[in-house]
Design a protein around this motif. Structure first.
Motif, PDB file in Angstrom:
ATOM      1  N   LEU A 176       0.831  -1.198   0.000  1.00 11.40           N
ATOM      2  CA  LEU A 176       0.000   0.000   0.000  1.00 11.40           C
ATOM      3  C   LEU A 176       0.870   1.253   0.000  1.00 11.40           C
ATOM      4  O   LEU A 176       0.630   2.192  -0.767  1.00 11.40           O
ATOM      5  N   ILE A 177       1.905   1.261   0.809  1.00  9.22           N
ATOM      6  CA  ILE A 177       2.828   2.399   0.850  1.00  9.22           C
ATOM      7  C   ILE A 177       3.567   2.528  -0.477  1.00  9.22           C
ATOM      8  O   ILE A 177       3.718   3.626  -1.017  1.00  9.22           O
ATOM      9  N   GLN A 178       3.992   1.414  -1.026  1.00 16.19           N
ATOM     10  CA  GLN A 178       4.716   1.429  -2.304  1.00 16.19           C
ATOM     11  C   GLN A 178       3.817   1.946  -3.426  1.00 16.19           C
ATOM     12  O   GLN A 178       4.250   2.743  -4.261  1.00 16.19           O
ATOM     13  N   TRP A 179       2.566   1.511  -3.475  1.00 13.69           N
ATOM     14  CA  TRP A 179       1.645   1.975  -4.506  1.00 13.69           C
ATOM     15  C   TRP A 179       1.387   3.476  -4.374  1.00 13.69           C
ATOM     16  O   TRP A 179       1.393   4.200  -5.366  1.00 13.69           O
ATOM     17  N   THR A 180       1.189   3.946  -3.147  1.00 19.28           N
ATOM     18  CA  THR A 180       0.949   5.365  -2.920  1.00 19.28           C
ATOM     19  C   THR A 180       2.138   6.201  -3.382  1.00 19.28           C
ATOM     20  O   THR A 180       1.973   7.223  -4.062  1.00 19.28           O
ATOM     21  N   PHE A 181       3.329   5.753  -3.066  1.00 16.32           N
ATOM     22  CA  PHE A 181       4.541   6.469  -3.475  1.00 16.32           C
ATOM     23  C   PHE A 181       4.691   6.483  -4.990  1.00 16.32           C
ATOM     24  O   PHE A 181       4.926   7.527  -5.597  1.00 16.32           O
ATOM     25  N   SER A 182       4.541   5.316  -5.631  1.00 17.73           N
ATOM     26  CA  SER A 182       4.745   5.260  -7.078  1.00 17.73           C
ATOM     27  C   SER A 182       3.660   6.027  -7.825  1.00 17.73           C
ATOM     28  O   SER A 182       3.940   6.675  -8.836  1.00 17.73           O
TER      29      SER A 182
END
Length: 111
Positions: free
Chosen positions: A52-58
Motif C-alpha cells: 500500500l505504501i509502495q503503490w501510494t509512493f509510485s
C-alpha cells in the motif's frame, strides 16, 4: 558498441537501486520478524501494508513527473492492456515479497 551502452546501461541505476533496497529490506525484515528481536507474527499483513505504501509512493511520483516516469502512458492505457501487463507483474512481485517475508519467520539470515 557505444550504442549498446547508451541503450542498455540506462537501466543500471535502477537495477542497483533494486538490489540496495532489497538488501535493506531483508535486513529490516530480519529485525522485525526475527525470533530474538521483533518477532512480528503476521508477515503477510506486513507485506500488504508495504505494498500500500509502495503503490501510494509510485502513484504520487508518476503523477508529479508523468513525462519521466510514464504516468501519461498509464493514464491513456486501456483496462485490458493495463491488467494484462500490471496484474501478472503485481501478483508475481507480491508472491515474491510475501514468501520472502514468510520465509524469514522460518529461517535465519546471518550478517
Amino acid at each position: 558498441m557505444r550504442g549498446f551502452y547508451q541503450r542498455h546501461c540506462v537501466y543500471l541505476p535502477a537495477i542497483a537501486g533494486w538490489f540496495v533496497c532489497s538488501a535493506a529490506l531483508t535486513a529490516f525484515n530480519k529485525v522485525v520478524f526475527g525470533a530474538n528481536r521483533g518477532a512480528f507474527p503476521c508477515p503477510l499483513l506486513f507485506t500488504s501494508c508495504h505494498f500500500l505504501i509502495q503503490w501510494t509512493f509510485s502513484y504520487s511520483v508518476s503523477s508529479l513527473f508523468p513525462d519521466f516516469f510514464g504516468g501519461a502512458v498509464v493514464k491513456n492505457m486501456s483496462w485490458k492492456t493495463y491488467l494484462g501487463i500490471s496484474l501478472p507483474c503485481g501478483i508475481i512481485t507480491a508472491a515474491d515479497i510475501g514468501m520472502s517475508n514468510l520465509s524469514l519467520v522460518r529461517i535465519t539470515i546471518t550478517f
